[in-house]
Design a protein around this motif. Sequence first.
Motif, short mmCIF file in Angstrom:
data_model
loop_
_atom_site.label_atom_id
_atom_site.label_comp_id
_atom_site.label_asym_id
_atom_site.label_seq_id
_atom_site.Cartn_x
_atom_site.Cartn_y
_atom_site.Cartn_z
N HIS A 1 21.34 28.81 40.47
CA HIS A 1 22.60 29.30 41.03
C HIS A 1 23.04 30.60 40.37
CE1 HIS A 1 22.81 25.48 43.10
NE2 HIS A 1 22.76 24.82 41.95
N LYS A 2 22.14 31.23 39.66
CA LYS A 2 22.48 32.47 38.96
C LYS A 2 21.71 33.66 39.49
CE LYS A 2 23.54 33.94 34.24
NZ LYS A 2 23.48 33.56 32.79
N TYR A 3 20.42 33.48 39.79
CA TYR A 3 19.59 34.61 40.18
C TYR A 3 19.04 34.52 41.59
CZ TYR A 3 19.74 35.56 35.18
OH TYR A 3 20.18 35.82 33.89
N SER A 4 19.13 33.36 42.25
CA SER A 4 18.53 33.21 43.58
C SER A 4 19.16 34.12 44.61
CB SER A 4 18.63 31.75 44.04
OG SER A 4 19.99 31.34 44.13
N ALA A 5 20.41 34.55 44.40
CA ALA A 5 21.07 35.44 45.36
C ALA A 5 20.40 36.80 45.43
CB ALA A 5 22.55 35.61 44.99
N CYS A 6 19.52 37.11 44.48
CA CYS A 6 18.80 38.40 44.49
C CYS A 6 17.69 38.43 45.54
CB CYS A 6 18.20 38.69 43.11
SG CYS A 6 19.44 39.03 41.84
N VAL A 7 17.40 37.28 46.17
CA VAL A 7 16.39 37.22 47.22
C VAL A 7 17.10 37.13 48.57
CG1 VAL A 7 14.43 35.96 48.17
CG2 VAL A 7 14.74 36.11 45.69
N GLY A 8 16.95 38.18 49.39
CA GLY A 8 17.54 38.20 50.72
C GLY A 8 16.51 37.90 51.79
N THR A 9 16.97 37.60 52.99
CA THR A 9 16.07 37.29 54.11
C THR A 9 16.57 37.98 55.37
OG1 THR A 9 15.62 35.11 53.16
CG2 THR A 9 14.98 35.45 55.44
N VAL A 10 15.66 38.68 56.07
CA VAL A 10 15.96 39.30 57.35
C VAL A 10 14.82 38.96 58.31
CG1 VAL A 10 16.24 41.45 58.62
CG2 VAL A 10 17.34 41.19 56.40
N LEU A 11 15.16 38.30 59.41
CA LEU A 11 14.17 37.90 60.41
C LEU A 11 13.02 37.12 59.78
CD1 LEU A 11 14.02 41.19 62.55
CD2 LEU A 11 15.33 39.11 63.00
N GLY A 12 13.35 36.25 58.85
CA GLY A 12 12.35 35.40 58.23
C GLY A 12 11.56 36.05 57.11
N GLN A 13 11.81 37.33 56.86
CA GLN A 13 11.09 38.03 55.80
C GLN A 13 11.98 38.17 54.56
OE1 GLN A 13 7.78 38.95 56.06
NE2 GLN A 13 7.93 37.80 57.99
N ARG A 14 11.43 37.84 53.42
CA ARG A 14 12.20 37.91 52.18
C ARG A 14 12.04 39.28 51.52
NH1 ARG A 14 12.10 32.07 49.06
NH2 ARG A 14 12.66 30.82 50.89
N PHE A 15 13.09 39.70 50.83
CA PHE A 15 13.05 40.97 50.10
C PHE A 15 13.95 40.84 48.88
CE2 PHE A 15 16.51 41.20 53.10
CZ PHE A 15 17.54 41.83 52.41
N LEU A 16 13.74 41.74 47.93
CA LEU A 16 14.47 41.70 46.66
C LEU A 16 15.68 42.62 46.73
CD1 LEU A 16 14.05 40.28 43.90
CD2 LEU A 16 13.00 42.40 43.09
N LEU A 17 16.83 42.06 46.39
CA LEU A 17 18.06 42.84 46.33
C LEU A 17 18.25 43.40 44.92
CD1 LEU A 17 20.34 40.33 48.27
CD2 LEU A 17 19.62 42.58 49.09
N ALA B 1 19.44 43.74 41.45
CA ALA B 1 20.13 42.76 40.60
C ALA B 1 21.47 43.28 40.13
CB ALA B 1 19.24 42.41 39.41
N GLU B 2 21.57 44.60 39.91
CA GLU B 2 22.82 45.17 39.39
C GLU B 2 23.97 45.02 40.38
OE1 GLU B 2 19.97 46.65 39.64
OE2 GLU B 2 19.29 47.35 37.68
N ASN B 3 23.63 44.94 41.68
CA ASN B 3 24.67 44.87 42.71
C ASN B 3 24.80 43.48 43.33
OD1 ASN B 3 24.94 47.67 42.35
ND2 ASN B 3 23.36 48.10 43.88
N THR B 4 24.16 42.49 42.74
CA THR B 4 24.18 41.14 43.30
C THR B 4 24.88 40.19 42.34
OG1 THR B 4 22.04 41.59 44.35
CG2 THR B 4 22.77 39.30 44.28
N LYS B 5 25.97 39.62 42.79
CA LYS B 5 26.72 38.69 41.96
C LYS B 5 26.12 37.29 42.06
CE LYS B 5 31.15 41.10 42.23
NZ LYS B 5 32.60 40.99 42.58
N PRO B 6 26.11 36.55 40.95
CA PRO B 6 25.61 35.17 41.00
C PRO B 6 26.43 34.33 41.96
CG PRO B 6 25.85 35.92 38.73
CD PRO B 6 26.52 36.94 39.59
N GLN B 7 25.76 33.44 42.67
CA GLN B 7 26.45 32.52 43.57
C GLN B 7 25.62 31.27 43.73
OE1 GLN B 7 26.60 34.85 47.22
NE2 GLN B 7 24.82 33.82 48.02
N ARG B 8 26.23 30.22 44.26
CA ARG B 8 25.52 28.98 44.48
C ARG B 8 24.33 29.22 45.41
NH1 ARG B 8 26.35 25.14 40.70
NH2 ARG B 8 28.54 25.03 40.16
#
Length: 352
Positions: free
Chosen positions: A263-279, A281-288
Amino acid sequence: MRTILTPEMGGYRVWGQVWGGCRQGLGICAVPKAAGFGTEARHQLQSRGSSKRLGSLGDKPFRRLLQPENLSREELVDVLREAVVDQKGPLVTLNKPQGLPVTGKPGELTLVSVLPELSQCLGLGERELQVVRASGKETSGLVLLSSCPQTASRLQKFFTHSQRARKPTATYCAVTDGIPAASEGKIQAALKMEHTDGASLVVPVKSPSRKDFLKGVKWTLSHFRVLASGSGCALVQLQPLTAFPSQLQVHMVLQLCPVLGDHKYSACVGTVLGQRFLLPAENTKPQRQVLDEALLSRLHLTPAQAAQLPLHIHLHRLHLPGTRPRDAPIELLAPLPSYFSRTLQCLGLQYQ
């Protein structure tokens, strides 16, 4: 009391002969070395009662999780006494529950804060326990304690030498949301610790300069191997070759496969049209951690329950040197927590 800690490293289980600097030594029993998880290790991975029906967990799939904030000092000592795997000579080994911090601020209830009481409870008298090796708060697994400074120092030197030689001594199990593209490999990344808005986060650094390393950036390295996969998840073996806070979590995020319960670093992985990409880290706040509906259904969890999902990283195995220079290395094993075994059962992750 002197406490020796290494980030994201774990503890031990002990058995039968003598090793160490104090008179009583350390009881240990060698397990034949094997690539990956051997047959015995596979059995050890299955926690007791893992064959129970999923329905028996009811509405509380994580009911056995430790909540230190709800415990008194006496209750925590009782929990730790029951978690002791073995006690021989100066060494005490226990299987640390997920969620228990090893150290903390003055007045906080931690493992270290109750070591005097635990020493008395285990009949050690004035020989107070100290931590030789322990994993982080959110990681489950074995912790090694010693009432003998010479034994503790000797073991610590072994781990320090192994780390410098890039020889893995710790093997973790993790369940990831996503399956790594390669079945096996090494993850290398430059990491640094950032402190923003009262929180400490580990972030990767691209193309670090010499100046960056002078400011605290560290090269980190882990070996991974996929042991089983299914339902869009994987059971992964992780062996850190360096020590850095949250190293394993961040390394799996860099593989676009965050660990379940991160629940701390998983928000750094985004998904668009089923494809994952890395966000960034400096601009991504931790979330559940947010899991898709198919995975929630597989895990028999509601979104509210998934928000309480514990981190699925467990220190399963450690290597120690043999009792004598020519002796074979010794493997120390720890069973999985019940919630971890439940997750494997829900996802149908089996060894081939």
